[in-house]
Design an enzyme around this catalytic site. Structure first.
Site, short mmCIF file in Angstrom:
data_model
loop_
_atom_site.label_atom_id
_atom_site.label_comp_id
_atom_site.label_asym_id
_atom_site.label_seq_id
_atom_site.Cartn_x
_atom_site.Cartn_y
_atom_site.Cartn_z
CG HIS A 24 -2.88 5.34 -6.17
ND1 HIS A 24 -4.07 4.71 -6.42
CD2 HIS A 24 -2.27 4.59 -5.21
CE1 HIS A 24 -4.18 3.64 -5.67
NE2 HIS A 24 -3.09 3.54 -4.92
CG HIS A 26 0.66 3.18 -0.94
ND1 HIS A 26 -0.35 3.29 0.00
CD2 HIS A 26 0.04 2.87 -2.11
CE1 HIS A 26 -1.52 3.04 -0.57
NE2 HIS A 26 -1.31 2.79 -1.86
CG HIS A 201 -6.44 2.36 -1.77
ND1 HIS A 201 -6.01 3.61 -1.44
CD2 HIS A 201 -5.37 1.70 -2.30
CE1 HIS A 201 -4.71 3.71 -1.77
NE2 HIS A 201 -4.31 2.58 -2.30
CD GLU A 204 -5.96 -2.68 -4.87
OE1 GLU A 204 -6.20 -2.38 -3.68
OE2 GLU A 204 -4.81 -2.85 -5.32
CG ASP A 281 -0.72 1.08 -5.63
OD1 ASP A 281 -0.85 1.75 -4.60
OD2 ASP A 281 -1.46 0.11 -5.90
CG ASP A 282 2.50 -0.26 -3.15
OD1 ASP A 282 2.68 0.33 -2.08
OD2 ASP A 282 1.36 -0.58 -3.57
N1 ADE Z 1 -1.34 -0.41 0.27
C1 ADE Z 1 -0.29 -0.29 -0.54
N2 ADE Z 1 -0.60 -0.71 -1.78
C2 ADE Z 1 -1.90 -1.11 -1.73
C3 ADE Z 1 -2.81 -1.61 -2.67
N3 ADE Z 1 -2.49 -1.82 -3.94
N4 ADE Z 1 -4.05 -1.92 -2.24
C4 ADE Z 1 -4.41 -1.72 -0.98
N5 ADE Z 1 -3.58 -1.23 -0.06
C5 ADE Z 1 -2.35 -0.92 -0.42
ZN ZN Z 2 -2.60 2.21 -3.39
#
Ligand code: ADE
Ligand code: ZN
Length: 338
Positions: A24, A26, A201, A204, A281-282
């Site tokens: 997971h 991006h 996703h 969340e 994630d990011d």
């Molecule tokens: N795109 C990138 N990170 C995300 C996240 N945490 N939730 C939804 N979309 C995303």
């Molecule tokens: Zn994500």
């Protein structure tokens, strides 16, 4: 902050060096701030600040996604994509000992770059990163929920027609309040019919119903985040009993969850026996990396290094990688005692 569950600096070193399987993450969320500033200047993307320390500032999910969209707008050419892919992967391999990553990318956030060019740029970066670090990568083009169902279906058609060496499935991300998962039924059916794996996703921000829709209507075999499962005991038991893998991420819980550690959704999914693993994630937007997230769940939630090592094996079980390559990644986990 309490001490890490296994205690001290040695435990931190073990967590950082532990070979990791990450399902997971991006691509656009991995862009180094300095790279973003260069690309934004080159392509005339307006910036709120030129301070790399503050250029990714956000306070909640909505402002987070606004930063994410601005970031994606700065990635315009095939060579931009090659560069960010390479940097994303070498950062993960060198900084966090990631040995296998499945990475999301949002093609519809790069509207002027044809899908085949986008994929060619990523493929170059993936091969260069493999050459330099050994990291193995697969890709999951992702539907962006604020964009239309028709755009999602077109995206999936391009993915299905395109090169499939690295592309293993499709995902869905973006604003949970923008488009209900059911509106992407056609896109998901096209993907499944083309032999692509599907994930999304969902939950969340803690809704259970949309997790159910993603499983039952969209045919997802994995769920990303999935915290909403905790609102529905029957669905939670089903996900546990079917061994459906849930890819959790510490980062977004830091701004979506305000409760105590013992009811943190990642802790509760772990305690419920759901097969989970951690993704960064990011990481660029979090100012951290996957090893830092391992440290956070160890220090804050009390997950042990052994728990996290087991999660890496669970992630590899759920990975969309052919058996032979899976075995090679498994050997890397085992060689390191993880
Ligand atoms: N795109 C990138 N990170 C995300 C996240 N945490 N939730 C939804 N979309 C995303
Ligand atoms: Zn994500």
């Amino acid at each position: 902050m309490t001490a890490p569950a296994d205690g001290g600096a040695d435990a931190d070193v073990r967590l950082r060096r532990m070979p990791k399987v990450e399902l997971h993450c991006h691509l656009e969320g991995c862009v180094r701030p300095g790279t973003f500033l260069e690309l934004a200047r080159a392509h005339g993307v307006p910036l709120p600040t030129t301070d790399p320390e503050r250029v990714y500032a956000y306070t909640d999910m909505a402002s987070f996604l606004a930063v994410f969209e601005r970031l994606a707008a700065a990635v315009v050419t095939r060579d931009d994509v090659r560069r960010i892919s390479y940097e994303a992967l070498v950062d993960a391999a060198r900084g966090s000992a990631v040995v296998y990553r499945e990475m999301f990318v949002n093609p519809t956030l790069h509207p002027t770059l044809p899908y085949d060019e986008l994929l060619a740029g990523i493929t170059e970066g993936v091969h260069e990163a493999r050459r330099d670090t050994g990291i193995v990568t697969r890709l999951i083009p992702s539907v962006y929920r604020a964009h239309s169902p028709a755009a999602a279906a077109d995206m999936v058609r391009a993915v299905a027609r395109g090169d499939r060496d690295l592309v293993v499935g499709i995902g869905m991300d973006g604003d949970e309040t923008a488009g209900p998962p059911a509106s992407f039924t056609e896109a998901y059916a096209l993907a499944r019919d083309a032999g692509l794996q599907v994930t999304a996703h969902a939950g969340e921000r803690f809704g259970a119903e949309e997790v159910r829709t993603c499983l039952d209507l969209l045919g997802c075999t994995r769920i990303d985040h999935g915290y909403g499962l905790l609102q529905d005991a029957e669905l939670l038991a089903r996900v546990r009993d079917t061994g459906t893998h849930v890819t959790c991420a510490w980062l977004s819980t830091t701004y979506n969850y305000r409760g105590p550690a013992d009811t943190h959704p990642i802790r509760l999914l772990h305690d419920a026996g759901v097969r989970i693993s951690l993704g960064s994630d990011d990481p660029a937007l979090g100012g951290t990396d996957l090893a830092g997230d391992y440290r956070a769940v160890s220090a804050r939630l009390g997950l042990t290094a052994d728990d996290l090592a087991r999660q890496n094996h669970a992630a590899l079980d759920a990975a969309w990688l052919p058996a032979e390559e899976k075995a090679a990644v498994r050997a890397r986990l085992e060689d390191a005692g993880g």
